[in-house]
Design a protein around this motif. Structure first.
Motif, PDB file in Angstrom:
ATOM      1  N   SER A 112      45.744  36.143  44.259  1.00  0.00           N
ATOM      2  CA  SER A 112      44.389  35.812  43.082  1.00  0.00           C
ATOM      3  C   SER A 112      43.164  36.687  43.140  1.00  0.00           C
ATOM      4  N   ALA A 113      42.715  37.254  42.695  1.00  0.00           N
ATOM      5  CA  ALA A 113      41.125  38.171  43.297  1.00  0.00           C
ATOM      6  C   ALA A 113      40.705  37.208  43.621  1.00  0.00           C
ATOM      7  N   LYS A 173      41.538  36.716  47.199  1.00  0.00           N
ATOM      8  CA  LYS A 173      41.214  38.123  48.588  1.00  0.00           C
ATOM      9  C   LYS A 173      39.769  38.633  48.439  1.00  0.00           C
ATOM     10  N   GLN A 200      32.413  38.649  41.886  1.00  0.00           N
ATOM     11  CA  GLN A 200      33.076  38.980  42.906  1.00  0.00           C
ATOM     12  C   GLN A 200      32.654  36.759  43.277  1.00  0.00           C
ATOM     13  N   LEU A 222      34.791  34.614  40.553  1.00  0.00           N
ATOM     14  CA  LEU A 222      35.788  34.574  41.472  1.00  0.00           C
ATOM     15  C   LEU A 222      36.800  33.565  42.181  1.00  0.00           C
TER      16      LEU A 222
END
Length: 151
Positions: free
Chosen positions: A22-23, A26, A99, A102
Protein backbone atom coordinates in the motif's frame (compact mmCIF):
# COMPACT_ATOMS: atom_id res chain seq x y z
CA UNK A 1 -5.66 -30.69 -19.01
CA UNK A 2 -6.41 -27.06 -19.86
CA UNK A 3 -8.58 -26.44 -16.77
CA UNK A 4 -5.79 -27.21 -14.24
CA UNK A 5 -3.39 -25.00 -16.21
CA UNK A 6 -5.92 -22.14 -16.23
CA UNK A 7 -6.54 -22.56 -12.48
CA UNK A 8 -2.80 -22.51 -11.80
CA UNK A 9 -2.43 -19.34 -13.86
CA UNK A 10 -5.33 -17.65 -12.03
CA UNK A 11 -3.88 -18.66 -8.64
CA UNK A 12 -0.46 -17.32 -9.62
CA UNK A 13 -1.91 -13.98 -10.73
CA UNK A 14 -4.00 -13.71 -7.57
CA UNK A 15 -0.99 -14.36 -5.35
CA UNK A 16 1.10 -11.85 -7.28
CA UNK A 17 -1.45 -9.16 -6.45
CA UNK A 18 -1.18 -10.01 -2.74
CA UNK A 19 2.42 -8.87 -2.70
CA UNK A 20 1.62 -5.28 -3.62
CA UNK A 21 2.45 -2.72 -0.97
CA UNK A 22 0.00 0.00 0.00
CA UNK A 23 1.05 3.64 -0.29
CA UNK A 24 1.36 3.82 3.51
CA UNK A 25 3.58 0.76 3.64
CA UNK A 26 5.79 2.15 0.89
CA UNK A 27 6.23 5.41 2.82
CA UNK A 28 6.75 3.58 6.10
CA UNK A 29 9.78 1.61 4.88
CA UNK A 30 12.30 4.40 4.21
CA UNK A 31 10.93 6.76 6.87
CA UNK A 32 9.99 4.62 9.86
CA UNK A 33 10.98 1.05 9.04
CA UNK A 34 14.66 1.85 9.41
CA UNK A 35 14.21 1.94 13.18
CA UNK A 36 10.84 0.33 13.83
CA UNK A 37 11.46 -2.47 11.32
CA UNK A 38 8.18 -4.05 10.17
CA UNK A 39 6.35 -2.42 13.06
CA UNK A 40 7.65 -4.83 15.68
CA UNK A 41 10.39 -2.49 16.90
CA UNK A 42 13.61 -3.73 18.49
CA UNK A 43 13.45 -5.02 22.08
CA UNK A 44 15.02 -2.61 24.55
CA UNK A 45 15.81 -0.04 21.87
CA UNK A 46 12.82 0.90 19.66
CA UNK A 47 9.19 0.33 20.72
CA UNK A 48 6.76 -1.73 18.66
CA UNK A 49 4.08 0.09 16.69
CA UNK A 50 1.90 -2.65 15.20
CA UNK A 51 -0.87 -3.76 17.52
CA UNK A 52 -0.57 -0.58 19.64
CA UNK A 53 -1.35 2.38 17.41
CA UNK A 54 -4.90 1.20 16.75
CA UNK A 55 -5.55 1.31 20.50
CA UNK A 56 -4.01 4.78 20.86
CA UNK A 57 -5.95 6.08 17.84
CA UNK A 58 -9.34 5.13 19.31
CA UNK A 59 -9.67 8.54 20.98
CA UNK A 60 -9.40 12.08 19.64
CA UNK A 61 -6.60 12.75 22.15
CA UNK A 62 -4.78 9.66 20.99
CA UNK A 63 -5.00 10.67 17.33
CA UNK A 64 -3.76 14.15 18.20
CA UNK A 65 -0.88 12.65 20.19
CA UNK A 66 0.15 10.39 17.28
CA UNK A 67 0.10 13.37 14.91
CA UNK A 68 2.27 15.35 17.31
CA UNK A 69 4.75 12.47 17.64
CA UNK A 70 5.13 12.33 13.86
CA UNK A 71 5.45 16.11 13.51
CA UNK A 72 7.64 16.89 16.54
CA UNK A 73 9.47 13.68 17.42
CA UNK A 74 9.70 11.99 20.82
CA UNK A 75 12.67 11.66 23.14
CA UNK A 76 13.26 9.88 26.40
CA UNK A 77 12.29 6.83 28.35
CA UNK A 78 8.91 5.23 27.71
CA UNK A 79 7.14 1.97 28.48
CA UNK A 80 5.34 0.22 25.62
CA UNK A 81 3.62 -3.16 25.93
CA UNK A 82 5.45 -3.64 29.22
CA UNK A 83 8.88 -3.10 27.64
CA UNK A 84 11.16 -0.21 28.56
CA UNK A 85 12.72 1.96 25.87
CA UNK A 86 14.92 5.05 25.86
CA UNK A 87 15.21 6.35 22.35
CA UNK A 88 15.00 9.44 20.22
CA UNK A 89 12.54 9.65 17.33
CA UNK A 90 13.05 12.53 14.90
CA UNK A 91 10.40 14.86 13.55
CA UNK A 92 8.85 13.95 10.20
CA UNK A 93 7.59 17.48 9.40
CA UNK A 94 9.16 17.14 5.96
CA UNK A 95 6.36 14.73 4.97
CA UNK A 96 2.95 16.03 3.92
CA UNK A 97 -0.16 15.61 6.04
CA UNK A 98 -1.43 13.07 3.49
CA UNK A 99 1.80 11.05 3.63
CA UNK A 100 1.78 11.01 7.43
CA UNK A 101 -1.83 9.83 7.52
CA UNK A 102 -1.08 7.07 5.01
CA UNK A 103 1.78 5.78 7.17
CA UNK A 104 -0.19 5.81 10.41
CA UNK A 105 -3.33 4.35 8.85
CA UNK A 106 -1.29 1.46 7.45
CA UNK A 107 0.11 0.77 10.92
CA UNK A 108 -3.29 1.21 12.59
CA UNK A 109 -4.87 -1.24 10.14
CA UNK A 110 -2.44 -3.93 11.33
CA UNK A 111 -3.98 -3.89 14.82
CA UNK A 112 -6.92 -5.89 16.13
CA UNK A 113 -9.39 -2.98 16.41
CA UNK A 114 -12.29 -3.28 13.97
CA UNK A 115 -13.21 -1.10 12.39
CA UNK A 116 -9.76 0.41 12.52
CA UNK A 117 -9.62 4.06 13.60
CA UNK A 118 -8.61 6.48 10.85
CA UNK A 119 -6.29 9.46 11.12
CA UNK A 120 -7.15 12.04 8.49
CA UNK A 121 -4.77 14.63 7.02
CA UNK A 122 -6.69 17.43 8.75
CA UNK A 123 -5.53 16.09 12.14
CA UNK A 124 -1.95 16.63 11.01
CA UNK A 125 -2.79 20.05 9.55
CA UNK A 126 -4.19 21.19 12.90
CA UNK A 127 -1.24 19.79 14.87
CA UNK A 128 1.25 21.27 12.39
CA UNK A 129 0.10 24.80 13.30
CA UNK A 130 1.80 24.51 16.70
CA UNK A 131 5.36 23.25 16.70
CA UNK A 132 6.16 21.85 20.13
CA UNK A 133 9.30 20.27 21.45
CA UNK A 134 9.66 16.52 21.80
CA UNK A 135 9.68 17.00 25.58
CA UNK A 136 6.12 18.38 25.41
CA UNK A 137 5.14 15.39 23.26
CA UNK A 138 6.59 13.19 26.01
CA UNK A 139 4.41 15.04 28.55
CA UNK A 140 1.33 14.35 26.37
CA UNK A 141 2.31 10.69 26.29
CA UNK A 142 2.69 10.55 30.08
CA UNK A 143 -0.76 12.14 30.52
CA UNK A 144 -2.42 9.59 28.19
CA UNK A 145 -0.48 6.74 29.72
CA UNK A 146 -1.72 7.62 33.23
CA UNK A 147 -5.27 7.49 31.83
CA UNK A 148 -4.60 4.00 30.43
CA UNK A 149 -4.93 5.15 26.82
CA UNK A 150 -1.44 4.09 25.72
CA UNK A 151 -0.44 0.43 25.84
Amino acid sequence: MRAPLALALIATLALAGCGKKSAGQKLYGPNCGICHHGGSGLPGEVPPLAGRLDIIAKTREGRDYLARVMLNGLDGPITANGGHYNFSMPSFRRLTDEQLSLILNWLISRGATTPAPVITPDIFAAARKEEIGSNRVHDLRDHLSIQGKIP
